[in-house]
Design an enzyme around this catalytic site. Sequence first.
Site, PDB file in Angstrom:
ATOM      1  N   LYS A 235       0.785  -1.158  -0.044  1.00  0.00           N
ATOM      2  CA  LYS A 235       0.011  -0.240  -0.032  1.00  0.00           C
ATOM      3  C   LYS A 235       0.929   1.222  -0.029  1.00  0.00           C
ATOM      4  CE  LYS A 235      -1.976   2.636   3.186  1.00  0.00           C
ATOM      5  NZ  LYS A 235      -2.167   3.834   2.623  1.00  0.00           N
TER       6      LYS A 235
ATOM      7  N   GLU B 135      10.037   0.235  10.752  1.00  0.00           N
ATOM      8  CA  GLU B 135      10.982   1.258  10.622  1.00  0.00           C
ATOM      9  C   GLU B 135      10.297   2.707  10.834  1.00  0.00           C
ATOM     10  OE1 GLU B 135      12.904   4.382   9.617  1.00  0.00           O
ATOM     11  OE2 GLU B 135      12.836   3.576   7.657  1.00  0.00           O
TER      12      GLU B 135
ATOM     13  N   CYS C 198      13.617   9.905   7.810  1.00  0.00           N
ATOM     14  CA  CYS C 198      13.576   9.322   9.122  1.00  0.00           C
ATOM     15  C   CYS C 198      14.789   9.400   9.692  1.00  0.00           C
ATOM     16  CB  CYS C 198      13.009   7.850   8.839  1.00  0.00           C
ATOM     17  SG  CYS C 198      14.215   7.009   7.804  1.00  0.00           S
TER      18      CYS C 198
ATOM     19  N   GLU D 243       9.961  14.735  16.656  1.00  0.00           N
ATOM     20  CA  GLU D 243      10.337  14.591  15.085  1.00  0.00           C
ATOM     21  C   GLU D 243       9.633  15.666  14.390  1.00  0.00           C
ATOM     22  OE1 GLU D 243       9.106  11.274  12.848  1.00  0.00           O
ATOM     23  OE2 GLU D 243      11.517  11.172  12.097  1.00  0.00           O
TER      24      GLU D 243
HETATM   25  P1  NAI Z   1       1.821   7.517   8.799  1.00  0.00           P
HETATM   26  O1  NAI Z   1       2.815   6.997   9.701  1.00  0.00           O
HETATM   27  O2  NAI Z   1       0.528   7.934   9.327  1.00  0.00           O
HETATM   28  O3  NAI Z   1       1.729   6.953   7.403  1.00  0.00           O
HETATM   29  C1  NAI Z   1       2.718   6.198   6.891  1.00  0.00           C
HETATM   30  C2  NAI Z   1       1.936   5.253   6.092  1.00  0.00           C
HETATM   31  O4  NAI Z   1       1.174   4.417   7.076  1.00  0.00           O
HETATM   32  C3  NAI Z   1       0.833   5.569   4.881  1.00  0.00           C
HETATM   33  O5  NAI Z   1       0.995   4.577   3.976  1.00  0.00           O
HETATM   34  C4  NAI Z   1      -0.204   5.275   5.751  1.00  0.00           C
HETATM   35  O6  NAI Z   1      -1.501   5.221   4.810  1.00  0.00           O
HETATM   36  C5  NAI Z   1      -0.139   4.110   6.538  1.00  0.00           C
HETATM   37  N1  NAI Z   1      -0.995   4.459   7.675  1.00  0.00           N
HETATM   38  C6  NAI Z   1      -1.773   5.241   8.400  1.00  0.00           C
HETATM   39  N2  NAI Z   1      -2.347   4.885   9.484  1.00  0.00           N
HETATM   40  C7  NAI Z   1      -2.374   3.410   9.433  1.00  0.00           C
HETATM   41  C8  NAI Z   1      -3.099   2.786  10.154  1.00  0.00           C
HETATM   42  N3  NAI Z   1      -3.873   2.694  11.139  1.00  0.00           N
HETATM   43  N4  NAI Z   1      -2.833   1.065   9.800  1.00  0.00           N
HETATM   44  C9  NAI Z   1      -2.088   0.771   8.855  1.00  0.00           C
HETATM   45  N5  NAI Z   1      -1.600   1.885   8.030  1.00  0.00           N
HETATM   46  C10 NAI Z   1      -1.864   2.962   8.160  1.00  0.00           C
HETATM   47  O7  NAI Z   1       2.664   9.254   8.572  1.00  0.00           O
HETATM   48  P2  NAI Z   1       1.959  10.444   8.236  1.00  0.00           P
HETATM   49  O8  NAI Z   1       0.769  10.739   8.870  1.00  0.00           O
HETATM   50  O9  NAI Z   1       1.994  10.508   6.534  1.00  0.00           O
HETATM   51  O10 NAI Z   1       3.120  11.617   8.356  1.00  0.00           O
HETATM   52  C11 NAI Z   1       2.970  12.013  10.073  1.00  0.00           C
HETATM   53  C12 NAI Z   1       4.738  12.045  10.408  1.00  0.00           C
HETATM   54  O11 NAI Z   1       5.271  10.455  10.441  1.00  0.00           O
HETATM   55  C13 NAI Z   1       5.650  12.813   9.781  1.00  0.00           C
HETATM   56  O12 NAI Z   1       5.405  14.175  10.196  1.00  0.00           O
HETATM   57  C14 NAI Z   1       6.895  12.281  10.302  1.00  0.00           C
HETATM   58  O13 NAI Z   1       7.216  12.787  11.123  1.00  0.00           O
HETATM   59  C15 NAI Z   1       6.514  10.640  10.349  1.00  0.00           C
HETATM   60  N6  NAI Z   1       6.821   9.933   9.061  1.00  0.00           N
HETATM   61  C16 NAI Z   1       8.037   9.012   9.088  1.00  0.00           C
HETATM   62  C17 NAI Z   1       8.459   8.423   8.053  1.00  0.00           C
HETATM   63  C18 NAI Z   1       9.807   7.582   8.105  1.00  0.00           C
HETATM   64  O14 NAI Z   1      10.490   7.568   7.086  1.00  0.00           O
HETATM   65  N7  NAI Z   1      10.056   7.139   9.140  1.00  0.00           N
HETATM   66  C19 NAI Z   1       7.945   8.540   6.680  1.00  0.00           C
HETATM   67  C20 NAI Z   1       6.626   9.342   6.861  1.00  0.00           C
HETATM   68  C21 NAI Z   1       6.149  10.104   8.011  1.00  0.00           C
END
Ligand code: NAI
Length: 503
Positions: A190, A265, A299, A401
């Site tokens: 996804k 991660e 990240c 973060e």
């Molecule tokens: P997120 O962690 O919510 O989204 C990442 C992925 O998880 C997306 O594909 C999203 O659709 C999916 N997701 C969201 N809720 C889910 C659930 N309950 N069950 C399964 N999948 C789910 O991150 P978001 O909201 O895009 O960004 C928020 C913060 O997250 C950013 O400001 C940053 O701090 C952090 N982040 C960290 C990343 C990394 O590389 N470690 C990458 C993206 C965001």
Amino acid sequence: MSDLAVNIQTPNGLTYSQPTGLFINNEWVPSSSGQKLPSINPATESVITSVHAATASDVDLAVSAAQAAFHSPTWQSIVGTARATLLNKLADLVEANQHILATIEAMDNGKPYLQARGDIEEVFSVLRYYAGWADKHYGQTMETTRAKFTYTVREPVGVCGQIIPWNYPLGMASWKLGPALACGNAIVIKAAEQTPLSILYFANLVRSAGFPPGVVNILNGHGGECGAALVQHPHIDKVAFTGSTATGKQIMKLASGTLKNLTLETGGKSPLVVFGDAQLANAVKWAHYGVMGNMGQICTATSRIFVHEGIYEAFVREFVAYVARISVVGDPFEEKTYHGPQVSRAQFEKILGYVEVAKKEGAKVILGGGVAAERPGGKGFFVSPTVVVDVTPEMTVYREEIFGPFAVIVKFSEEEEVVRMANDTEYGLAAALCTSDIARAHRVAGKLRAGMVWINSNNNSDFRVPFGGVKQSGIGRELGQAGLDAYSNIKAVHLNLNLVESL
Ligand code: NAI
Ligand code: MG
């Protein structure tokens, strides 16, 4: 059928056919609910197009397709060498399509085109790297007693649910697809809501490479709906996720119902420590790369920079000048641009909010700290590269973060003190240090609680080297040989050689 693809004109003058459906069983299908997800170009704030968004019943279809593919005689009988051939074909197709793939990512994510080209180069390199492993991931034989022959084999885990973020859309997908396919798994992956487009173009390449139907299924959809349905689906054997720590925790809960194999991660607040004997120009260069690259949406961003008091003033002066010179804000498709918009309005507003919090808590903004005045056409989610000093450990911007072009600089005097401050975080993804003293470099690298440490460089990860965190930065490792272990189980086989005597 016309609803499952749309012609798009890109800002750099290409016209291409953008798939918009769900990719299940090597076919394009609409979402059963008719739900759509708009995708925005963050440099212009305009909607590029909308794609089909999967709901739980679509997830069911995709998981069933993956399950059938996994158990099919075709996929069960395929040997590692043949999986390598498929992965190499896919890598060749990605390489041949790198211009359009990088264009789509630059348009949908906002990252400068030239940086997107680097990301796509990583995609085909990772696929080739794991193609190389596909027939070299062995079990062991072990000596036990004379009456038995004992060995282990590496088996695929089964059907894998993979959830990827928006900061490196295809890059993060390749880290998960490469090892999973090398080991012989089937996949439902996804993409993130903010960047749904490039992986749909990539889906057609998966089919052209010759992967059997159902081995790779690609969905877009909302995290709370499609993502949540995927991670708790009873027929998903493994979940791999990259994203926020908060969502990682949610996923762990959702996956606990069927005790799934997990790789997570998640977030970070990584330190870079610049000692008094560091080469200043080198430290400045890597400090910039570590927190301003990819608009700070990394990240492993080293967003807390600790500088020894002896060189503090010189470092701050040089760093600010370097950021102002290198982080050229502008249109992602202009060659001179280093710094594009943040991926979304939500991220843009979140970062600007942290500027206000920093000021309120007594820190000092010495560069940026607002909407970038240079944004083209006065539009887009552009944040000015921001540097904040006079930061202390209890401040919000020291602890949380931010995920933006937002560097926090802290002064220190003693090695022991800086190790303590660097480790004073719930996270443990990465760390970096700059020093000319080789003994100190190893000593401090050993003391920093992080999954990765860079010495005299920063954030230059390598797909041949394991990547992942400790503490609340995640569980397990991706990339390198360790990446294969995450996508295979060890089966132990005990063969009795002495049937009569064992009676
Ligand atoms: P997120 O962690 O919510 O989204 C990442 C992925 O998880 C997306 O594909 C999203 O659709 C999916 N997701 C969201 N809720 C889910 C659930 N309950 N069950 C399964 N999948 C789910 O991150 P978001 O909201 O895009 O960004 C928020 C913060 O997250 C950013 O400001 C940053 O701090 C952090 N982040 C960290 C990343 C990394 O590389 N470690 C990458 C993206 C965001
Ligand atoms: Mg977008």
